[in-house]
Design a protein around this motif. Structure first.
Motif, PDB file in Angstrom:
ATOM      1  N   PRO A 249       0.839  -1.193   0.000  1.00  0.00           N
ATOM      2  CA  PRO A 249       0.000   0.000   0.000  1.00  0.00           C
ATOM      3  C   PRO A 249       0.879   1.250   0.000  1.00  0.00           C
ATOM      4  CG  PRO A 249      -0.696  -1.555   1.697  1.00  0.00           C
ATOM      5  CD  PRO A 249       0.633  -2.023   1.197  1.00  0.00           C
ATOM      6  N   LYS A 250       0.485   2.270  -0.761  1.00  0.00           N
ATOM      7  CA  LYS A 250       1.321   3.465  -0.923  1.00  0.00           C
ATOM      8  C   LYS A 250       0.517   4.722  -0.605  1.00  0.00           C
ATOM      9  CE  LYS A 250       3.915   1.155  -4.615  1.00  0.00           C
ATOM     10  NZ  LYS A 250       3.142  -0.106  -4.533  1.00  0.00           N
ATOM     11  N   PHE A 251       1.126   5.604   0.181  1.00  0.00           N
ATOM     12  CA  PHE A 251       0.443   6.821   0.609  1.00  0.00           C
ATOM     13  C   PHE A 251       1.401   8.003   0.612  1.00  0.00           C
ATOM     14  CE2 PHE A 251      -1.665   3.270   2.702  1.00  0.00           C
ATOM     15  CZ  PHE A 251      -3.013   3.534   2.487  1.00  0.00           C
ATOM     16  N   MET A 252       0.822   9.194   0.448  1.00  0.00           N
ATOM     17  CA  MET A 252       1.533  10.434   0.717  1.00  0.00           C
ATOM     18  C   MET A 252       0.756  11.189   1.788  1.00  0.00           C
ATOM     19  SD  MET A 252       2.763  11.882  -3.027  1.00  0.00           S
ATOM     20  CE  MET A 252       1.153  11.757  -3.818  1.00  0.00           C
ATOM     21  N   ILE A 253       1.481  11.894   2.641  1.00  0.00           N
ATOM     22  CA  ILE A 253       0.873  12.820   3.597  1.00  0.00           C
ATOM     23  C   ILE A 253       1.421  14.200   3.250  1.00  0.00           C
ATOM     24  CG2 ILE A 253       0.541  13.447   6.001  1.00  0.00           C
ATOM     25  CD1 ILE A 253       1.040  10.571   6.777  1.00  0.00           C
ATOM     26  N   LEU A 254       0.586  15.026   2.649  1.00  0.00           N
ATOM     27  CA  LEU A 254       0.971  16.363   2.199  1.00  0.00           C
ATOM     28  C   LEU A 254       0.591  17.376   3.272  1.00  0.00           C
ATOM     29  CD1 LEU A 254       1.825  18.436  -0.011  1.00  0.00           C
ATOM     30  CD2 LEU A 254      -0.535  18.310  -0.857  1.00  0.00           C
ATOM     31  N   VAL A 255       1.587  18.092   3.798  1.00  0.00           N
ATOM     32  CA  VAL A 255       1.354  19.088   4.846  1.00  0.00           C
ATOM     33  C   VAL A 255       1.777  20.456   4.319  1.00  0.00           C
ATOM     34  CG1 VAL A 255       1.778  19.735   7.234  1.00  0.00           C
ATOM     35  CG2 VAL A 255       1.890  17.327   6.573  1.00  0.00           C
ATOM     36  N   THR A 256       0.856  21.428   4.351  1.00  0.00           N
ATOM     37  CA  THR A 256       1.166  22.752   3.803  1.00  0.00           C
ATOM     38  C   THR A 256       0.416  23.836   4.558  1.00  0.00           C
ATOM     39  OG1 THR A 256       1.211  24.084   1.771  1.00  0.00           O
ATOM     40  CG2 THR A 256      -0.684  22.621   2.087  1.00  0.00           C
TER      41      THR A 256
END
Length: 441
Positions: free
Chosen positions: A251-258
């Motif tokens: 399983p592949k994820f990104m956590i984008l914080v901005t």
């Protein structure tokens, strides 16, 4: 180390008293293994033995661990431990030995972190990290009982939360990190403010917490380090390329914080177009990634529901960042329920809670039992605490486990861990499940 490699053990107990095959009526192939035992049961345990070093080297290039590792059969009756790559069918009605391959599913997660100048800028980069100044006047509110604390930068809060998340889930997730812009970016109204590395600051891999913390700017970093625009699309493109190289079955994820609206689009004709125009390719890039199986959680830092002005300030003009991040979260494939689709945080406690919640969602507490148990009422589960064979009635409010209903008759038997059992499993990657039989003791 993978989610299950840290010590997943599944015990099988056979020779049920009501199956017509007692301890004296075992199959010929198993009579030797039980000849020295007075018990009518034998427990066979399959234990994943992959280590952190083995996980890190399992896949060359990206450093990701394989999603499925061979197990080792451990015979508690005195048999020797033998590694195996095969898969032997286990029959709960048979007291014989069995070797089972336990699937080890380790999510690969890229942290994509905003390092733009607004994360430390005065006054916008400072925030009420512990929520003791609700009216934002710089003075602790009278109804707050905790001691007044000075405001800190958004970057310092983000650093603290990344430190906790990376170390807390170090044994459960393969992690990496991308900064946008990179440390090479400059506080200049030109393309040098939009630099993003073609490769991540830390490639996705096992036990990466220390590497991640070492690679990002220090907690107390100031505007001499935390500077540049908001090239979010370039940052996620670097993360996507990295995740695409990970094993297909992970399983592949990104956590984008901005903390702001994306700018620095590719192909901008001039500096005004580089900074004063919103980069709408961010949403389409995340939607394309989601279609490939790479989902993105979106976290906003102190995002206001307002439209920006048209001054030359390095921020996209006439843009409602709140609305844009809602669109981005939907495109990422895992939006929140309700009107607010991204995780909007206004202090460090909320930021911590958001990343904790995301991490828990990434690490599933639903497990397939393969092979399926015959006697469902005699399965026992231990996750730190022994929950035994008693199922919970309400998974949302109780600690323990229960069976999930099958959608199709051919689906495997599936259990869900609840409450503290789920939390303990996610943090440690350890569980013990025993298949027991009626009258087995």
């Amino acid at each position: 180390m993978s989610i299950l490699a840290a010590g997943l053990a599944v015990g099988f107990t056979g020779a049920c008293g009501d199956n017509g095959k007692g301890s004296g009526e075992e199959s010929e192939s198993n009579s030797n293994s039980n000849s020295n035992s007075n018990s009518n049961t034998i427990t066979i345990t399959a234990t994943a033995t992959v280590t952190a070093t083995e996980s890190a080297s399992a896949t060359e290039g990206s450093g990701s661990a394989s999603a499925t590792e061979a197990t080792t059969a451990v015979l508690p009756t005195g048999g020797e431990t033998e590694p195996t790559g095969g898969n032997t069918t286990f029959d709960p009605n048979d007291c014989g030995e069995s070797v089972v391959n336990i699937p080890i599913v380790t999510p690969s997660v890229m942290l994509v972190l905003d390092k733009s100048g607004s994360m430390v800028a005065t006054p916008g980069g400072f925030w009420d990290h512990d929520a003791d100044d609700a009216d934002d006047d710089g003075i602790q509110d009278a109804d707050m009982v905790s001691p007044a604390t000075p405001k800190i930068t958004r970057w310092e809060s983000l650093w603290s939360v990344v430190d906790l998340i990376a170390n807390g889930f170090n044994g459960s997730m393969n992690m990496g990190v991308v900064l946008f812009p990179s440390k090479a970016a400059k506080a200049d109204y030109s393309a040098v403010a939009c630099v993003v590395n073609a490769k991540p600051e830390v490639a996705v891999g096992a036990m990466n917490a220390a590497n991640i913390i070492a690679a990002i700017p220090a907690a107390k970093a100031d505007k001499t380090v935390i500077q540049g625009g908001t090239p979010a699309t370039k940052g996620v493109n670097t993360a996507i390329t990295e995740l695409e190289a990970a094993p297909a079955d992970q399983p592949k994820f990104m956590i984008l914080v901005t903390d702001g609206a994306a700018n620095c689009p590719d192909g901008a004709p001039d500096n005004a177009a580089l900074f004063e125009v919103y980069d709408d390719k961010l949403a389409t890039t995340l939607a394309d990634a989601a279609a490939k199986g790479i989902k993105t959680y979106v976290v906003g830092i102190d995002i206001s529901q307002e439209v920006s002005g048209t001054t030359k300030d390095g921020n996209p003009d006439s843009t409602n960042t709140y609305d844009k991040l809602n669109e981005v979260a939907i495109a990422g494939g895992v939006p929140r329920a309700g009107a607010e689709k991204f995780f909007n945080t206004t202090n460090q406690d909320e930021l911590q809670a958001a990343l904790d919640m995301i991490s828990m969602q990434i690490l599933s507490c639903t497990l397939d039992l393969d092979p399926s148990p015959v006697y469902l009422d005699y399965v026992e589960v231990t996750v730190k605490e022994k929950y035994g064979k008693m199922q919970v009635m309400d998974c949302a409010t109780e600690d323990g486990w229960h069976y999930l209903e099958k959608v199709n008759p051919d689906d495997p038997v599936r259990i869900e861990l609840c409450g503290q059992a789920c939390a303990d499993f996610q943090m440690t990657g350890m569980i013990d499940i025993q298949y027991r039989c009626p009258n087995s003791g």
